[in-house]
Design a protein around this motif. Structure first.
Motif, short mmCIF file in Angstrom:
data_model
loop_
_atom_site.label_atom_id
_atom_site.label_comp_id
_atom_site.label_asym_id
_atom_site.label_seq_id
_atom_site.Cartn_x
_atom_site.Cartn_y
_atom_site.Cartn_z
N GLY A 25 0.82 -1.20 0.00
CA GLY A 25 0.00 0.00 0.00
C GLY A 25 0.86 1.25 0.00
N GLY A 26 0.21 2.38 0.19
CA GLY A 26 0.93 3.63 0.24
C GLY A 26 0.78 4.41 -1.05
N SER A 27 1.37 5.61 -1.06
CA SER A 27 1.27 6.48 -2.24
C SER A 27 2.63 7.03 -2.65
CB SER A 27 0.32 7.64 -1.93
OG SER A 27 0.79 8.38 -0.79
N ASP A 28 3.71 6.43 -2.17
CA ASP A 28 5.02 6.92 -2.55
C ASP A 28 5.53 6.19 -3.79
OD1 ASP A 28 5.41 4.45 -1.48
OD2 ASP A 28 6.80 5.06 0.09
N GLU A 29 6.82 6.43 -4.13
CA GLU A 29 7.40 5.84 -5.33
C GLU A 29 7.48 4.32 -5.23
OE1 GLU A 29 8.55 8.34 -3.69
OE2 GLU A 29 8.71 10.05 -5.07
N ILE A 30 7.77 3.80 -4.03
CA ILE A 30 7.86 2.35 -3.87
C ILE A 30 6.49 1.72 -4.10
CG2 ILE A 30 8.42 0.49 -2.26
CD1 ILE A 30 10.43 2.31 -0.94
N ALA A 31 5.44 2.36 -3.62
CA ALA A 31 4.10 1.86 -3.87
C ALA A 31 3.79 1.87 -5.36
CB ALA A 31 3.07 2.70 -3.11
N GLY A 32 4.27 2.88 -6.08
CA GLY A 32 4.07 2.92 -7.53
C GLY A 32 4.77 1.76 -8.22
N ILE A 33 6.02 1.46 -7.79
CA ILE A 33 6.74 0.32 -8.36
C ILE A 33 6.01 -0.98 -8.06
CG2 ILE A 33 8.90 -0.98 -8.25
CD1 ILE A 33 10.33 1.64 -7.68
N SER A 34 5.53 -1.11 -6.82
CA SER A 34 4.81 -2.33 -6.44
C SER A 34 3.55 -2.50 -7.27
CB SER A 34 4.46 -2.27 -4.95
OG SER A 34 5.62 -2.12 -4.16
N ALA A 35 2.82 -1.43 -7.45
CA ALA A 35 1.60 -1.51 -8.26
C ALA A 35 1.93 -1.88 -9.70
CB ALA A 35 0.85 -0.18 -8.21
N ALA A 36 3.03 -1.35 -10.23
CA ALA A 36 3.42 -1.69 -11.61
C ALA A 36 3.78 -3.17 -11.72
CB ALA A 36 4.59 -0.81 -12.04
N VAL A 37 4.51 -3.70 -10.72
CA VAL A 37 4.87 -5.13 -10.74
C VAL A 37 3.62 -6.00 -10.65
CG1 VAL A 37 6.06 -6.95 -9.46
CG2 VAL A 37 7.19 -4.76 -9.83
N ASP A 38 2.68 -5.64 -9.76
CA ASP A 38 1.44 -6.42 -9.65
C ASP A 38 0.64 -6.36 -10.95
OD1 ASP A 38 2.13 -7.03 -7.09
OD2 ASP A 38 0.80 -5.58 -6.14
N SER A 39 0.58 -5.18 -11.56
CA SER A 39 -0.15 -5.05 -12.81
C SER A 39 0.50 -5.88 -13.92
CB SER A 39 -0.22 -3.58 -13.22
OG SER A 39 -0.84 -3.43 -14.48
N MET A 40 1.83 -5.86 -13.96
CA MET A 40 2.56 -6.65 -14.96
C MET A 40 2.28 -8.14 -14.77
SD MET A 40 6.66 -7.11 -15.38
CE MET A 40 6.68 -7.94 -13.79
N ALA A 41 2.32 -8.61 -13.50
CA ALA A 41 2.07 -10.03 -13.23
C ALA A 41 0.65 -10.42 -13.63
CB ALA A 41 2.31 -10.32 -11.75
N ALA A 42 -0.32 -9.55 -13.31
CA ALA A 42 -1.71 -9.86 -13.68
C ALA A 42 -1.89 -9.92 -15.19
CB ALA A 42 -2.64 -8.81 -13.07
N THR A 43 -1.25 -8.99 -15.91
CA THR A 43 -1.35 -8.99 -17.37
C THR A 43 -0.70 -10.24 -17.96
OG1 THR A 43 -1.31 -6.58 -17.39
CG2 THR A 43 -0.80 -7.70 -19.45
N LEU A 44 0.50 -10.59 -17.45
CA LEU A 44 1.16 -11.80 -17.93
C LEU A 44 0.32 -13.04 -17.65
CD1 LEU A 44 4.86 -11.14 -16.89
CD2 LEU A 44 3.94 -11.16 -19.20
N GLN A 45 -0.29 -13.07 -16.47
CA GLN A 45 -1.10 -14.23 -16.12
C GLN A 45 -2.29 -14.36 -17.05
OE1 GLN A 45 -2.92 -14.14 -12.19
NE2 GLN A 45 -2.45 -16.31 -11.92
N ARG A 46 -2.95 -13.24 -17.33
CA ARG A 46 -4.10 -13.30 -18.24
C ARG A 46 -3.67 -13.76 -19.64
NH1 ARG A 46 -5.42 -8.40 -15.60
NH2 ARG A 46 -4.54 -7.22 -17.34
N ARG A 47 -2.56 -13.24 -20.11
CA ARG A 47 -2.11 -13.62 -21.46
C ARG A 47 -1.68 -15.08 -21.50
NH1 ARG A 47 1.45 -8.35 -23.48
NH2 ARG A 47 -0.29 -6.88 -23.53
N LEU A 48 -1.00 -15.52 -20.44
CA LEU A 48 -0.56 -16.92 -20.42
C LEU A 48 -1.76 -17.86 -20.35
CD1 LEU A 48 1.73 -18.95 -20.34
CD2 LEU A 48 1.81 -18.69 -17.86
N LEU A 49 -2.74 -17.52 -19.52
CA LEU A 49 -3.93 -18.36 -19.43
C LEU A 49 -4.68 -18.39 -20.76
CD1 LEU A 49 -5.29 -17.41 -15.89
CD2 LEU A 49 -4.15 -19.52 -16.58
N ALA A 50 -4.72 -17.23 -21.44
CA ALA A 50 -5.37 -17.20 -22.75
C ALA A 50 -4.62 -18.07 -23.75
CB ALA A 50 -5.46 -15.76 -23.25
N GLU A 51 -3.28 -18.01 -23.67
CA GLU A 51 -2.48 -18.86 -24.57
C GLU A 51 -2.69 -20.34 -24.25
OE1 GLU A 51 2.22 -20.06 -25.13
OE2 GLU A 51 1.72 -18.06 -24.37
#
Length: 401
Positions: free
Chosen positions: A179-205
């Motif tokens: 959680g949070g609203s600092d730069e580390i929270a932004g990096i964490s959100a980007a990593v989570d978003s990347m993992a979710a996108t990869l998971q969706r694409r892999l499951l679709a594949e």
């Protein structure tokens, strides 16, 4: 305790900033105190020389220390005597015993006063020592506190890095959940978003691969039946061969789909490795030098291990060059060919689907090694890919104890 970690870099930065502030403040305080001491010394010297001059003018006499010949004065003081005004001069000819001079011309003589500044100098040095001690004491508190304060963001960054490594290793369910609203929270959100996108694409594949394989299976069975009705001949043999390749591809795709879905479960039992490898080579009808050391037995799934060995030996014959050697020792099975070896990207990243590496290792749909790796994960084995120094690809199967 890694000295290259961010927490210690922050601590060093805070220490450097604290030292810089302490040095600037110390220089300013030292200079201000020194100037104040000079002003006090000058006032005392001017007062003393004024009193001595007034007494000389009133009585015509003065003490021997007060009344001097100009030639007896220090050079620096004598150069300042350009008028009838009182002048001062700070003498540092003896660094441990400085003096403050004041002089005033009176007739052919000069009335002087000499004030000892040693006490002020010692007080100034004591002040410098106390400031250094205070700065060191402050650093002794500030550096550990800054290191502890930096641990919280450092811990969050380590959690993000650990999650990224899990995602790179294939765990697409891993999330930082920061959680949070600092730069580390932004990096964490980007990593989570990347993992979710990869998971969706892999499951679709994976769904696409499974759907295609299942949809192809029914017409393929009809095609196999139809080829069996064709009259024998060169053209029929060619058609049957291509249909067999297509059937192998569809079966591989179905197996990959089951492995991706995690539906495969190992059925373990004690297996004589020498007999299993020998029987696997016999069914493949491929030439390979088999060496068995002792009478090794492993608790594993014989069907899946047979599939792994068959894929690796077939891959060695298809993409390498003879002789193909298989050595069984303990719970280790080593398969080697004498071809061009594995490409660098396979050694770095492992087998990848639908890639056969460099052209000299032949052509194919590139699922054999991926299936072998997936089956090895099911039985808890490890596959190690390497190239021999004298040429050739080596795959080592490490069975669990």
């Amino acid at each position: 305790m890694n000295p290259a970690s961010l927490r210690w870099k922050i601590a060093v930065l805070v220490a450097m900033a604290s030292c810089s502030v302490a040095a600037v403040v110390g220089v300013l305080v030292h200079r201000a105190t020194f100037d104040r001491s000079l002003r006090i010394g000058e006032d005392r010297a001017v007062l003393a020389v004024t009193q001595a001059a007034d007494e000389y003018l009133r009585t015509g006499t003065a003490t021997s220390d007060a009344l001097r010949d100009p030639a007896e004065l220090p050079e620096g003081l004598r150069q300042r005597l350009t008028s009838a005004e009182t002048v001062t001069w700070y003498s540092e000819e003896r660094p441990d015993q400085p003096w403050m001079w004041a002089a005033r011309p009176v007739g052919d003589h000069v009335v002087t006063a000499k004030i000892d500044m040693g006490t002020e100098l010692r007080s100034l040095r004591a002040l410098d020592r106390n400031m250094v001690k205070a700065a060191l004491a402050a650093l002794a508190v500030v550096v550990p506190v800054s290191a502890l304060a930096a641990e919280l963001p450092n811990r969050r960054l380590r959690r993000v890095a650990a999650t990224a490594r899990l995602i790179a290793d294939g765990d697409l369910n891993a999330r930082t959940e920061a959680g949070g609203s600092d730069e580390i929270a932004g990096i964490s959100a980007a990593v989570d978003s990347m993992a979710a996108t990869l998971q969706r694409r892999l499951l679709a594949e994976q769904r696409f691969t499974a759907d295609v394989a299942h949809d192809l299976r029914t017409p393929l069975m009809g095609l196999l039946t139809a080829t069996g009705l064709l009259p024998d001949g060169e053209a029929t043999d060619l058609v049957r061969d291509r249909v067999g390749v297509l059937r192998s591809l569809v079966e591989d795709l179905l197996e990959i789909s089951r492995l991706d879905a995690g539906a495969e479960q190992a059925e373990r039992s004690p297996v004589p490795l020498g007999d299993l490898v020998s029987e696997s080579l016999r069914r493949l009808d491929l030439t390979a030098r088999l060496t068995v050391e002792g009478d090794p037995v492993a608790d594993t799934d014989p069907r899946r291990l047979d599939r792994i060995i068959a894929n690796l030996v077939a891959n060695a014959h298809r993409h390498g060059r003879p002789p193909v050697e298989v050595r069984v020792s303990g719970r280790t099975i080593v398969i080697r060919d004498h071809g061009p070896g594995f490409p660098d990207d396979l050694l770095a990243e492992g087998p990848r689907r639908f890639r056969t590496g460099r052209a000299e290792r032949g052509q194919g749909h590139g699922l054999g090694l991926a299936i072998a790796l997936g089956q090895a994960q099911v039985i808890g084995a490890e596959l190690v890919f390497a190239n021999a120094p004298d040429g050739g690809a080596i795959v080592t199967i490490l069975l669990p104890g």
